[in-house]
Write an enzyme that holds these catalytic residues in place. Structure first.
Site, PDB file in Angstrom:
ATOM      1  N   LYS A   6       0.853  -1.206   0.000  1.00 51.45           N
ATOM      2  CA  LYS A   6       0.000   0.000   0.000  1.00 51.45           C
ATOM      3  C   LYS A   6       0.881   1.246   0.000  1.00 51.45           C
ATOM      4  O   LYS A   6       2.085   1.173   0.264  1.00 51.45           O
ATOM      5  CB  LYS A   6      -0.911  -0.029   1.225  1.00 51.45           C
ATOM      6  CG  LYS A   6      -0.159  -0.007   2.554  1.00 51.45           C
ATOM      7  CD  LYS A   6      -1.064  -0.332   3.733  1.00 51.45           C
ATOM      8  CE  LYS A   6      -0.273  -0.323   5.030  1.00 51.45           C
ATOM      9  NZ  LYS A   6      -1.062  -0.801   6.167  1.00 51.45           N
ATOM     10  N   ARG A  36     -10.221  -0.269  14.813  1.00 48.66           N
ATOM     11  CA  ARG A  36     -10.171   0.505  13.574  1.00 48.66           C
ATOM     12  C   ARG A  36     -11.175  -0.020  12.554  1.00 48.66           C
ATOM     13  O   ARG A  36     -12.094   0.686  12.167  1.00 48.66           O
ATOM     14  CB  ARG A  36      -8.737   0.446  13.020  1.00 48.66           C
ATOM     15  CG  ARG A  36      -8.440   1.428  11.929  1.00 48.66           C
ATOM     16  CD  ARG A  36      -6.966   1.461  11.574  1.00 48.66           C
ATOM     17  NE  ARG A  36      -6.446   0.191  11.069  1.00 48.66           N
ATOM     18  CZ  ARG A  36      -5.228   0.045  10.556  1.00 48.66           C
ATOM     19  NH1 ARG A  36      -4.418   1.073  10.483  1.00 48.66           N
ATOM     20  NH2 ARG A  36      -4.815  -1.127  10.120  1.00 48.66           N
ATOM     21  N   TYR A  60      16.025  30.307   6.493  1.00 51.23           N
ATOM     22  CA  TYR A  60      14.958  30.945   7.270  1.00 51.23           C
ATOM     23  C   TYR A  60      15.294  30.974   8.754  1.00 51.23           C
ATOM     24  O   TYR A  60      15.681  29.958   9.331  1.00 51.23           O
ATOM     25  CB  TYR A  60      13.639  30.193   7.105  1.00 51.23           C
ATOM     26  CG  TYR A  60      13.023  30.299   5.734  1.00 51.23           C
ATOM     27  CD1 TYR A  60      12.751  31.544   5.158  1.00 51.23           C
ATOM     28  CD2 TYR A  60      12.690  29.157   5.022  1.00 51.23           C
ATOM     29  CE1 TYR A  60      12.167  31.629   3.905  1.00 51.23           C
ATOM     30  CE2 TYR A  60      12.100  29.233   3.771  1.00 51.23           C
ATOM     31  CZ  TYR A  60      11.844  30.486   3.214  1.00 51.23           C
ATOM     32  OH  TYR A  60      11.273  30.565   1.983  1.00 51.23           O
TER      33      TYR A  60
HETATM   34  C1  LIG Z   1      -0.272  -1.828   6.773  1.00 52.55           C
HETATM   35  C2  LIG Z   1      -0.827  -3.101   7.240  1.00 52.55           C
HETATM   36  C3  LIG Z   1       0.008  -4.207   7.467  1.00 52.55           C
HETATM   37  C4  LIG Z   1       1.515  -4.153   7.362  1.00 52.55           C
HETATM   38  O1  LIG Z   1       2.073  -3.622   8.534  1.00 52.55           O
HETATM   39  P1  LIG Z   1       3.655  -3.599   8.778  1.00 52.55           P
HETATM   40  O2  LIG Z   1       3.769  -3.215  10.202  1.00 52.55           O
HETATM   41  O3  LIG Z   1       4.215  -2.551   7.859  1.00 52.55           O
HETATM   42  O4  LIG Z   1       4.182  -4.943   8.487  1.00 52.55           O
HETATM   43  C5  LIG Z   1      -0.601  -5.408   7.810  1.00 52.55           C
HETATM   44  N1  LIG Z   1      -1.940  -5.497   7.954  1.00 52.55           N
HETATM   45  C6  LIG Z   1      -2.767  -4.446   7.769  1.00 52.55           C
HETATM   46  C7  LIG Z   1      -4.229  -4.621   7.960  1.00 52.55           C
HETATM   47  C8  LIG Z   1      -2.237  -3.208   7.436  1.00 52.55           C
HETATM   48  O5  LIG Z   1      -3.055  -2.168   7.273  1.00 52.55           O
END
Ligand SMILES: *Cc1c(COP(=O)(O)O)cnc(C)c1O
Length: 386
Positions: free
Chosen positions: A39, A138, A267
């Site tokens: 992702k 979540r 800056y």
């Molecule tokens: C992003 C994500 C992962 C991967 O997590 P990492 O800590 O980067 O290995 C796994 N499962 C879900 C549902 C996620 O959203």
């Protein structure tokens, strides 16, 4: 793409990605497969190149957050199953997911009903993964009512529950207790569903942190993101596997000047020279992914020499003290994030996590794959089939 065309760029060592995949596969129990989490454009590394490399190295699944990310992979020729881990809510995105053969996550009953309708409209039998919220809070069926809701969803005729999963909130913490509680809830739900004949083929719960911990790594699929890119989630997990960071950030010098002692720079004049100083202006700033909070705190490397960053980092440019490198010239590139420092160190300096540092580079900089595995290394790129 030629480096010469760019003021700044990200180099992604796909050989390191392949190496990390092999390290991860080597630690999994027999029969457990790897879902490579790509992702957010593979955490800023470039989703298509990373996915091809991960699949060639042995990952069987890919995981994305959105339907658009999944479509990009299909268009890039990836044919392996792709799990969309975010929640689909619009009919249009459901239809697109079905059309591109993506595997959606089901997180509540209403959404399952809509997905079932969309699948029916297309005469499809749609494979989905049920997400159970065992404590992350979540996404997913809330654990106390998960068995009842999942049983209802299993009755929808156009959905095939091929997977069931949960996500840990604390797997990177030294205290295992909260994760064991989540794991227990998940196990009980899977057992109760099995008792009524619902036995999804894939059960998964481990992110990188849980994959690295024998107490938490269960099921027959693991969803690994950060580890692919060469980082352990927490200091106490470093060294469990030989993970190699795959991403370097490079930028070019656009101007050089000699500045006497006592001159304020950038800056706020938050850096004042204490001696005659050779200052390089470099074409990279916070809009490219170098956090402004790192101002005056990092070094770059140029031909093996480390050179400190000075003054406030601005949106597109930053200043560096190159007094120690008299041969450096306008147009030279230096490694801003590279062999001498990494995303974990930057995260520590800015009070964030390596994930956020890596994702910061996905917006503006081009990504150039390097160290492409060759045919002789036994890695092949899958052929497009659709
Ligand atoms: C992003 C994500 C992962 C991967 O997590 P990492 O800590 O980067 O290995 C796994 N499962 C879900 C549902 C996620 O959203």
């Amino acid at each position: 793409m030629l480096k010469a065309n760019h003021r700044a760029w990200v180099e992604v060592d796909v050989g390191a990605i392949a190496h990390n995949v092999q390290q991860i596969l080597g630690t999994l129990a027999a029969g457990t497969q790897l879902l490579a989490v790509v992702k957010a454009d593979a955490y800023g590394h470039g989703a298509v190149a990373v996915s091809r490399t991960a699949v060639a190295a042995g990952a069987r699944w890919l995981g994305v957050a959105t339907v658009g990310e999944g479509i990009e992979l299909r268009q890039g020729g990836l044919t392996v199953p792709i799990l969309v881990m975010g929640a689909l809510r619009q009919r249009e995105e459901m239809a697109a997911a079905i059309a591109h053969g993506l595997h959606p996550t089901v997180c509540d009953r209403d959404q399952a009903v809509l997905l079932n309708e969309e699948a029916a409209n297309r005469g499809a039998y749609l494979p989905v993964h049920l997400k159970i919220d065992t404590g992350m809070g979540r996404l997913g069926l809330p654990w106390p009512e998960a068995v009842a809701t999942a049983t209802e969803i299993a009755g929808l005729p156009h959905l095939a529950i091929e997977g069931i999963y949960t996500h840990f909130a604390n797997a990177d913490e030294p205290d295992p207790a909260p994760t064991l509680v989540q794991q227990q809830r998940f196990t009980e739900i899977c057992q109760a569903l099995a008792a009524v004949g619902i036995r999804p083929q894939w059960q998964h719960q481990s992110n990188t942190a849980a994959m690295l911990d024998r107490r938490f790594c269960r099921g027959n699929l693991v969803r690994v993101g950060l580890g692919l890119y060469g980082y352990a989630p927490a200091p106490h997990q470093q060294g469990i596997l030989d993970l190699r960071p795959a991403l370097q950030v490079w930028a070019r010098i656009t101007q050089l000047k000699e500045v006497p002692a006592g001159v304020g720079l950038s800056y706020g004049w938050r850096f004042v020279t204490d001696r005659p100083t050779r200052v390089a202006t470099v074409a990279i700033g916070y809009a490219d992914g170098v956090p402004r909070a790192l101002s005056n705190r990092i070094v770059a490397s140029w031909q093996g020499q480390t050179l400190p960053q000075i003054g406030t980092i601005t949106m597109d440019q930053s200043l560096w003290d190159v007094t120690a490198a008299p041969a450096i010239a306008v147009g030279d590139a230096m490694a801003v994030l590279g062999p001498h420092g990494d995303a974990a160190q930057w995260a520590g300096l800015t009070g964030t996590i390596p994930w956020e540092i890596l994702c910061g580079f996905k917006h503006r900089l081009p990504r150039l794959p390097v160290g492409m595995p060759t045919a002789t290394s036994g890695l092949t790129v899958p052929k497009p089939s659709v």
